[in-house]
Design a protein around this motif. Structure first.
Motif, PDB file in Angstrom:
ATOM      1  N   ARG A   1      30.811  30.905  45.119  1.00 48.97           N
ATOM      2  CA  ARG A   1      30.044  30.487  46.303  1.00 48.97           C
ATOM      3  C   ARG A   1      29.306  29.179  46.051  1.00 48.97           C
ATOM      4  NH1 ARG A   1      27.511  36.386  48.169  1.00 48.97           N
ATOM      5  NH2 ARG A   1      29.527  37.436  48.406  1.00 48.97           N
ATOM      6  N   GLY A   2      29.976  28.282  45.350  1.00 53.21           N
ATOM      7  CA  GLY A   2      29.434  26.955  45.113  1.00 53.21           C
ATOM      8  C   GLY A   2      28.402  26.853  44.014  1.00 53.21           C
ATOM      9  N   VAL A   3      28.179  27.945  43.273  1.00 52.49           N
ATOM     10  CA  VAL A   3      27.138  27.958  42.234  1.00 52.49           C
ATOM     11  C   VAL A   3      27.754  28.346  40.889  1.00 52.49           C
ATOM     12  CG1 VAL A   3      24.977  29.023  41.488  1.00 52.49           C
ATOM     13  CG2 VAL A   3      25.353  28.551  43.917  1.00 52.49           C
TER      14      VAL A   3
ATOM     15  N   ALA B   1      23.767  21.363  30.693  1.00 57.62           N
ATOM     16  CA  ALA B   1      25.180  20.996  30.759  1.00 57.62           C
ATOM     17  C   ALA B   1      25.915  21.656  31.913  1.00 57.62           C
ATOM     18  CB  ALA B   1      25.861  21.345  29.437  1.00 57.62           C
ATOM     19  N   PHE B   2      25.526  22.890  32.266  1.00 55.69           N
ATOM     20  CA  PHE B   2      26.333  23.655  33.209  1.00 55.69           C
ATOM     21  C   PHE B   2      25.554  24.224  34.389  1.00 55.69           C
ATOM     22  CE2 PHE B   2      28.220  24.109  28.954  1.00 55.69           C
ATOM     23  CZ  PHE B   2      29.460  23.518  29.191  1.00 55.69           C
ATOM     24  N   GLY B   3      24.253  24.010  34.459  1.00 55.62           N
ATOM     25  CA  GLY B   3      23.448  24.585  35.522  1.00 55.62           C
ATOM     26  C   GLY B   3      23.693  23.944  36.874  1.00 55.62           C
ATOM     27  N   SER B   4      23.384  24.707  37.910  1.00 50.25           N
ATOM     28  CA  SER B   4      23.447  24.218  39.285  1.00 50.25           C
ATOM     29  C   SER B   4      22.037  24.183  39.837  1.00 50.25           C
ATOM     30  CB  SER B   4      24.330  25.135  40.148  1.00 50.25           C
ATOM     31  OG  SER B   4      25.639  25.217  39.646  1.00 50.25           O
ATOM     32  N   ASP B   5      21.543  22.987  40.141  1.00 54.59           N
ATOM     33  CA  ASP B   5      20.188  22.820  40.660  1.00 54.59           C
ATOM     34  C   ASP B   5      19.156  23.468  39.735  1.00 54.59           C
ATOM     35  OD1 ASP B   5      21.154  21.495  42.939  1.00 54.59           O
ATOM     36  OD2 ASP B   5      21.499  23.392  43.967  1.00 54.59           O
TER      37      ASP B   5
ATOM     38  N   SER C   1      22.750  31.339  36.566  1.00 53.08           N
ATOM     39  CA  SER C   1      22.649  32.788  36.640  1.00 53.08           C
ATOM     40  C   SER C   1      23.474  33.452  35.541  1.00 53.08           C
ATOM     41  CB  SER C   1      23.139  33.269  38.005  1.00 53.08           C
ATOM     42  OG  SER C   1      23.093  34.666  38.103  1.00 53.08           O
ATOM     43  N   GLY C   2      22.917  34.513  34.975  1.00 49.57           N
ATOM     44  CA  GLY C   2      23.617  35.262  33.944  1.00 49.57           C
ATOM     45  C   GLY C   2      23.362  34.777  32.538  1.00 49.57           C
ATOM     46  N   LEU C   3      22.606  33.686  32.370  1.00 44.70           N
ATOM     47  CA  LEU C   3      22.329  33.142  31.045  1.00 44.70           C
ATOM     48  C   LEU C   3      21.200  33.921  30.391  1.00 44.70           C
ATOM     49  CD1 LEU C   3      22.950  30.921  28.973  1.00 44.70           C
ATOM     50  CD2 LEU C   3      21.230  29.501  30.106  1.00 44.70           C
ATOM     51  N   HIS C   4      21.459  34.452  29.211  1.00 44.05           N
ATOM     52  CA  HIS C   4      20.477  35.215  28.455  1.00 44.05           C
ATOM     53  C   HIS C   4      20.445  34.712  27.019  1.00 44.05           C
ATOM     54  CE1 HIS C   4      20.102  38.086  31.746  1.00 44.05           C
ATOM     55  NE2 HIS C   4      21.427  38.177  31.780  1.00 44.05           N
TER      56      HIS C   4
ATOM     57  N   LEU D   1      36.095  23.535  38.230  1.00 47.50           N
ATOM     58  CA  LEU D   1      35.647  24.886  38.560  1.00 47.50           C
ATOM     59  C   LEU D   1      35.813  25.236  40.034  1.00 47.50           C
ATOM     60  CD1 LEU D   1      32.355  25.182  36.450  1.00 47.50           C
ATOM     61  CD2 LEU D   1      34.615  26.123  35.914  1.00 47.50           C
ATOM     62  N   ASP D   2      35.933  24.242  40.892  1.00 51.05           N
ATOM     63  CA  ASP D   2      36.022  24.496  42.333  1.00 51.05           C
ATOM     64  C   ASP D   2      37.437  24.950  42.699  1.00 51.05           C
ATOM     65  OD1 ASP D   2      35.791  24.646  45.031  1.00 51.05           O
ATOM     66  OD2 ASP D   2      35.396  22.508  45.366  1.00 51.05           O
ATOM     67  N   THR D   3      37.579  26.229  43.002  1.00 51.11           N
ATOM     68  CA  THR D   3      38.879  26.771  43.392  1.00 51.11           C
ATOM     69  C   THR D   3      38.911  27.167  44.862  1.00 51.11           C
ATOM     70  OG1 THR D   3      38.199  28.995  42.684  1.00 51.11           O
ATOM     71  CG2 THR D   3      39.334  27.615  41.063  1.00 51.11           C
TER      72      THR D   3
END
Length: 282
Positions: free
Chosen positions: A49-51, A17-21, A25-28, A186-188
């Protein structure tokens, strides 16, 4: 908005649902949570930084300029209609937007004697995606820095006027971000709200399922899958609450002794939403 959410999702579902490529990161691994309350940690998704990446934040917004959190009312939600106008929120809505993934959330309906707000007199409902999908609640966040160098990431959920079946039980509901609008929200990087602003007004078109649940959810000490189960047909929740109310209030005091309602002055009320609690930093 009532102020309780549920996240009982597999990491693979969050990644899709929320991953980039294919990365997030940070998912545990995390245990399922069925009664997440304000002041507790919540999983959020931000873009850097776009991720997309995961951050755990304290649910309750605290502006960075606050000197002592004990003197400030912690905000659980902010109205989307005025979020750009309030000094406490205007920078965050432009530069620090996030989403809070949820399996569902709770809302309370009904009235209390003498117009009070005690949930023990109200019927709780569970609201989730009828398709069984993870939902993304629109949020803003801020990092508070303490006098000794401590940092606390805090977040608030944005709300708008309730629509559809939600309007039958509440006047407000969270702003729900559609999957195709996630990157835009999310893009700020532009530091502008021109493109993201329409998402605060856009109706949520995906179907929701809503059903009454047990008043056990009133106590933050209860946190298991039975909380989201529909009430048995023919059961009188009002009768059940009559025997539970005293126990519920006792458990809430035992679990959250440092949390209390605040009497806010007019100036503070101008900058915060209708829901607030006292922040106690660990």
């Amino acid at each position: 908005m009532s102020g309780r959410i549920v996240l009982a999702a597999e990491n693979d579902d969050l990644l899709r649902a929320f991953g980039s490529d294919g990365q997030l990161s940070g998912l545990h691994p995390m245990p399922p949570r069925y009664n997440i309350a304000p002041t507790q940690p919540v999983l959020t998704i931000v873009k850097e930084r776009g991720v997309n990446l995961v951050r755990l934040m304290r649910w309750g917004f605290l502006p960075e300029w606050v000197k002592d959190p004990k003197d400030y009312a912690l905000v659980n939600s902010a109205r989307s209609e005025t979020v750009e106008e309030k000094p406490s929120f205007r920078n965050a809505i432009r530069r620090r937007r996030c989403v809070i993934p949820v399996s569902g959330f709770y809302e309370w309906s009904g009235s209390c004697p003498n117009g009070g707000s005690n949930r023990a007199y109200k019927q709780p409902y569970y609201i989730a995606s009828a398709e069984g999908k993870i939902m993304a609640l629109a949020g803003i966040w801020e990092t508070w820095m303490g006098p000794y160098g401590e940092e606390v990431d805090t977040t608030a959920i944005l709300t708008n006027k309730a629509q559809g079946a939600m309007a039958d039980i509440s006047g407000r509901m969270p702003v729900l971000i559609e999957p195709q609008d996630l990157d835009l929200w999310l893009d700020t990087s532009s530091d502008l709200m021109k493109d993201a602003r329409p998402l605060l007004r856009r109706p949520y078109l995906r179907p929701l399922k809503i059903h009454p649940v047990s008043s056990k959810v009133n106590s933050v000490g209860n946190d298991d899958a039975s909380l989201i189960e529909p009430l048995a047909a023919g059961r009188s929740e009002q009768d059940a609450r009559a025997t539970e109310n005293d126990l519920v209030e006792t458990r809430v005091d035992q679990v959250r002794p440092s949390t209390q309602d605040l009497d806010l002055n007019a100036d503070q009320n101008a900058d915060i939403s209708e829901t607030s609690t006292q922040l106690t930093l660990l």
